[in-house]
Design a protein around this motif. Structure first.
Motif, PDB file in Angstrom:
ATOM      1  N   LYS A 150       0.797  -1.236   0.000  1.00 51.24           N
ATOM      2  CA  LYS A 150       0.000   0.000   0.000  1.00 51.24           C
ATOM      3  C   LYS A 150       0.825   1.280   0.000  1.00 51.24           C
ATOM      4  O   LYS A 150       0.333   2.329  -0.395  1.00 51.24           O
ATOM      5  CB  LYS A 150      -0.944  -0.008   1.206  1.00 51.24           C
ATOM      6  CG  LYS A 150      -2.041  -1.038   1.076  1.00 51.24           C
ATOM      7  CD  LYS A 150      -2.887  -1.111   2.323  1.00 51.24           C
ATOM      8  CE  LYS A 150      -3.922  -2.217   2.202  1.00 51.24           C
ATOM      9  NZ  LYS A 150      -4.655  -2.432   3.439  1.00 51.24           N
ATOM     10  N   VAL A 151       2.076   1.204   0.468  1.00 49.36           N
ATOM     11  CA  VAL A 151       2.934   2.393   0.527  1.00 49.36           C
ATOM     12  C   VAL A 151       4.206   2.098  -0.257  1.00 49.36           C
ATOM     13  O   VAL A 151       5.013   1.268   0.146  1.00 49.36           O
ATOM     14  CB  VAL A 151       3.284   2.767   1.988  1.00 49.36           C
ATOM     15  CG1 VAL A 151       4.141   4.033   2.022  1.00 49.36           C
ATOM     16  CG2 VAL A 151       2.019   2.956   2.821  1.00 49.36           C
ATOM     17  N   GLN A 152       4.379   2.773  -1.382  1.00 48.92           N
ATOM     18  CA  GLN A 152       5.542   2.543  -2.239  1.00 48.92           C
ATOM     19  C   GLN A 152       6.396   3.804  -2.344  1.00 48.92           C
ATOM     20  O   GLN A 152       5.896   4.923  -2.258  1.00 48.92           O
ATOM     21  CB  GLN A 152       5.085   2.110  -3.638  1.00 48.92           C
ATOM     22  CG  GLN A 152       4.437   0.747  -3.676  1.00 48.92           C
ATOM     23  CD  GLN A 152       5.421  -0.366  -3.419  1.00 48.92           C
ATOM     24  OE1 GLN A 152       6.481  -0.444  -4.043  1.00 48.92           O
ATOM     25  NE2 GLN A 152       5.086  -1.256  -2.490  1.00 48.92           N
ATOM     26  N   PHE A 153       7.684   3.611  -2.545  1.00 49.97           N
ATOM     27  CA  PHE A 153       8.676   4.688  -2.542  1.00 49.97           C
ATOM     28  C   PHE A 153       9.259   4.843  -3.946  1.00 49.97           C
ATOM     29  O   PHE A 153       9.644   3.861  -4.569  1.00 49.97           O
ATOM     30  CB  PHE A 153       9.798   4.306  -1.566  1.00 49.97           C
ATOM     31  CG  PHE A 153      10.498   5.465  -0.945  1.00 49.97           C
ATOM     32  CD1 PHE A 153      10.243   5.830   0.364  1.00 49.97           C
ATOM     33  CD2 PHE A 153      11.435   6.197  -1.653  1.00 49.97           C
ATOM     34  CE1 PHE A 153      10.903   6.900   0.962  1.00 49.97           C
ATOM     35  CE2 PHE A 153      12.097   7.274  -1.072  1.00 49.97           C
ATOM     36  CZ  PHE A 153      11.830   7.617   0.236  1.00 49.97           C
ATOM     37  N   VAL A 154       9.319   6.072  -4.427  1.00 51.57           N
ATOM     38  CA  VAL A 154      10.002   6.376  -5.687  1.00 51.57           C
ATOM     39  C   VAL A 154      11.230   7.198  -5.324  1.00 51.57           C
ATOM     40  O   VAL A 154      11.111   8.319  -4.834  1.00 51.57           O
ATOM     41  CB  VAL A 154       9.106   7.155  -6.672  1.00 51.57           C
ATOM     42  CG1 VAL A 154       9.834   7.362  -7.998  1.00 51.57           C
ATOM     43  CG2 VAL A 154       7.791   6.438  -6.896  1.00 51.57           C
ATOM     44  N   PHE A 155      12.400   6.621  -5.549  1.00 47.66           N
ATOM     45  CA  PHE A 155      13.642   7.245  -5.103  1.00 47.66           C
ATOM     46  C   PHE A 155      14.111   8.341  -6.043  1.00 47.66           C
ATOM     47  O   PHE A 155      13.782   8.354  -7.229  1.00 47.66           O
ATOM     48  CB  PHE A 155      14.730   6.183  -4.937  1.00 47.66           C
ATOM     49  CG  PHE A 155      14.434   5.206  -3.838  1.00 47.66           C
ATOM     50  CD1 PHE A 155      14.753   5.502  -2.526  1.00 47.66           C
ATOM     51  CD2 PHE A 155      13.802   4.003  -4.116  1.00 47.66           C
ATOM     52  CE1 PHE A 155      14.466   4.608  -1.510  1.00 47.66           C
ATOM     53  CE2 PHE A 155      13.510   3.105  -3.103  1.00 47.66           C
ATOM     54  CZ  PHE A 155      13.844   3.404  -1.793  1.00 47.66           C
ATOM     55  N   GLN A 156      14.923   9.222  -5.497  1.00 47.48           N
ATOM     56  CA  GLN A 156      15.422  10.388  -6.216  1.00 47.48           C
ATOM     57  C   GLN A 156      16.289   9.997  -7.418  1.00 47.48           C
ATOM     58  O   GLN A 156      16.107  10.506  -8.505  1.00 47.48           O
ATOM     59  CB  GLN A 156      16.245  11.243  -5.243  1.00 47.48           C
ATOM     60  CG  GLN A 156      16.902  12.447  -5.868  1.00 47.48           C
ATOM     61  CD  GLN A 156      17.658  13.272  -4.834  1.00 47.48           C
ATOM     62  OE1 GLN A 156      17.684  12.940  -3.653  1.00 47.48           O
ATOM     63  NE2 GLN A 156      18.259  14.347  -5.266  1.00 47.48           N
ATOM     64  N   MET A 157      17.220   9.110  -7.197  1.00 47.53           N
ATOM     65  CA  MET A 157      18.200   8.768  -8.231  1.00 47.53           C
ATOM     66  C   MET A 157      17.833   7.434  -8.877  1.00 47.53           C
ATOM     67  O   MET A 157      18.137   6.373  -8.340  1.00 47.53           O
ATOM     68  CB  MET A 157      19.604   8.680  -7.621  1.00 47.53           C
ATOM     69  CG  MET A 157      20.071   9.964  -6.961  1.00 47.53           C
ATOM     70  SD  MET A 157      20.205  11.351  -8.094  1.00 47.53           S
ATOM     71  CE  MET A 157      21.594  10.832  -9.081  1.00 47.53           C
ATOM     72  N   ALA A 158      17.199   7.501 -10.039  1.00 42.61           N
ATOM     73  CA  ALA A 158      16.804   6.267 -10.731  1.00 42.61           C
ATOM     74  C   ALA A 158      18.024   5.433 -11.101  1.00 42.61           C
ATOM     75  O   ALA A 158      17.950   4.216 -11.161  1.00 42.61           O
ATOM     76  CB  ALA A 158      15.989   6.607 -11.972  1.00 42.61           C
ATOM     77  N   ASP A 159      19.166   6.094 -11.332  1.00 45.93           N
ATOM     78  CA  ASP A 159      20.392   5.362 -11.678  1.00 45.93           C
ATOM     79  C   ASP A 159      20.767   4.339 -10.611  1.00 45.93           C
ATOM     80  O   ASP A 159      21.192   3.236 -10.929  1.00 45.93           O
ATOM     81  CB  ASP A 159      21.572   6.335 -11.854  1.00 45.93           C
ATOM     82  CG  ASP A 159      21.582   6.969 -13.229  1.00 45.93           C
ATOM     83  OD1 ASP A 159      21.048   6.348 -14.159  1.00 45.93           O
ATOM     84  OD2 ASP A 159      22.132   8.066 -13.369  1.00 45.93           O
ATOM     85  N   THR A 160      20.627   4.712  -9.356  1.00 42.79           N
ATOM     86  CA  THR A 160      20.998   3.798  -8.278  1.00 42.79           C
ATOM     87  C   THR A 160      19.811   2.959  -7.807  1.00 42.79           C
ATOM     88  O   THR A 160      20.008   1.945  -7.143  1.00 42.79           O
ATOM     89  CB  THR A 160      21.593   4.574  -7.079  1.00 42.79           C
ATOM     90  OG1 THR A 160      20.674   5.576  -6.678  1.00 42.79           O
ATOM     91  CG2 THR A 160      22.914   5.219  -7.449  1.00 42.79           C
ATOM     92  N   ALA A 161      18.603   3.366  -8.137  1.00 44.53           N
ATOM     93  CA  ALA A 161      17.407   2.620  -7.710  1.00 44.53           C
ATOM     94  C   ALA A 161      17.127   1.414  -8.603  1.00 44.53           C
ATOM     95  O   ALA A 161      16.454   0.483  -8.184  1.00 44.53           O
ATOM     96  CB  ALA A 161      16.195   3.546  -7.682  1.00 44.53           C
ATOM     97  N   LEU A 162      17.645   1.438  -9.832  1.00 48.75           N
ATOM     98  CA  LEU A 162      17.411   0.342 -10.775  1.00 48.75           C
ATOM     99  C   LEU A 162      18.666  -0.519 -10.885  1.00 48.75           C
ATOM    100  O   LEU A 162      19.764   0.006 -11.041  1.00 48.75           O
ATOM    101  CB  LEU A 162      17.045   0.897 -12.160  1.00 48.75           C
ATOM    102  CG  LEU A 162      15.821   1.807 -12.237  1.00 48.75           C
ATOM    103  CD1 LEU A 162      15.654   2.343 -13.658  1.00 48.75           C
ATOM    104  CD2 LEU A 162      14.561   1.085 -11.788  1.00 48.75           C
ATOM    105  N   ASN A 163      18.480  -1.826 -10.821  1.00 49.85           N
ATOM    106  CA  ASN A 163      19.611  -2.747 -10.936  1.00 49.85           C
ATOM    107  C   ASN A 163      20.094  -2.763 -12.387  1.00 49.85           C
ATOM    108  O   ASN A 163      19.330  -3.143 -13.290  1.00 49.85           O
ATOM    109  CB  ASN A 163      19.174  -4.152 -10.507  1.00 49.85           C
ATOM    110  CG  ASN A 163      20.331  -5.131 -10.445  1.00 49.85           C
ATOM    111  OD1 ASN A 163      21.323  -4.997 -11.139  1.00 49.85           O
ATOM    112  ND2 ASN A 163      20.184  -6.132  -9.601  1.00 49.85           N
TER     113      ASN A 163
END
Length: 195
Positions: free
Chosen positions: A65-78
């Protein structure tokens, strides 16, 4: 103690803006809401139900129900995983989708964030910064959350790409009814998006 006396109420389908200078506790507040950083005291409630302070203590349904979208997509995506795998994991974990149903939903998620279906077979390094942030957003939406915590999601993007992402967020809010907590240090951006 970083945050004291914080009392926030977010209405369903609305955008709640959090603004402040660097180091004032904006991201800390979002991390407490998400359970990434358990609060020393106080509570986080969703639909009147108390959420456990730490992520590891929350049920799968509460995590969904609670999801986080991080600032830096470069480091958030494998970087070693293709986009279809990145989007497929939350579909399997939260919605138990597999096979053709999962592939169909991956295509729908890419459409929702205005990316072509062919991107499913690409790796993050093959995408621009704005495209990576759209994948980051699609991954959070894959869980079908009630609240999306957006932590400085456009600060690493140039102004035109950032403005396009804001327009996308506005459309997604109407389309999905999800509530947004939108964190930024840019007053005009928050003013254009937050209720």
């Amino acid at each position: 103690t970083v945050l004291r006396g914080v009392n926030v109420s977010i209405e369903r389908g609305h955008t709640f803006g959090v603004i402040g200078e660097s180091g004032c506790g904006k991201s800390t507040l979002a991390r407490v809401m998400a359970g990434l950083l358990p609060a020393a005291e106080g509570q986080v409630l969703l639909n009147g139900e108390v959420l456990k302070p730490a992520l590891a203590q929350r049920s799968r349904s509460e995590l969904q129900k609670v999801q986080f979208v991080f600032q830096m997509a470069d480091t958030a995506l494998n970087p070693r995983q293709r986009i279809d795998h990145i989007l497929g994991r939350p579909l399997e974990f939260y919605l138990r989708l597999k096979g053709k149903d999962k592939q169909r939903r991956i295509g729908e998620l890419l459409e929702m964030v205005e990316l072509p279906h062919e991107f499913a077979g690409r790796y993050p390094e093959e995408l621009s910064g704005g495209q990576k942030q759209r994948v980051n957003l699609a991954r959070a939406l894959a869980a079908e959350p009630e609240v999306l915590l957006c932590d400085e999601v456009i600060s690493a993007l140039d102004s035109i790409v950032g403005a396009n992402v804001i327009e996308l967020l506005k459309r997604l809010r109407k389309q999905t009814g999800v509530s947004f907590v939108f964190i930024s240090h840019d007053l005009s951006t928050v003013a254009s998006f937050a209720d």
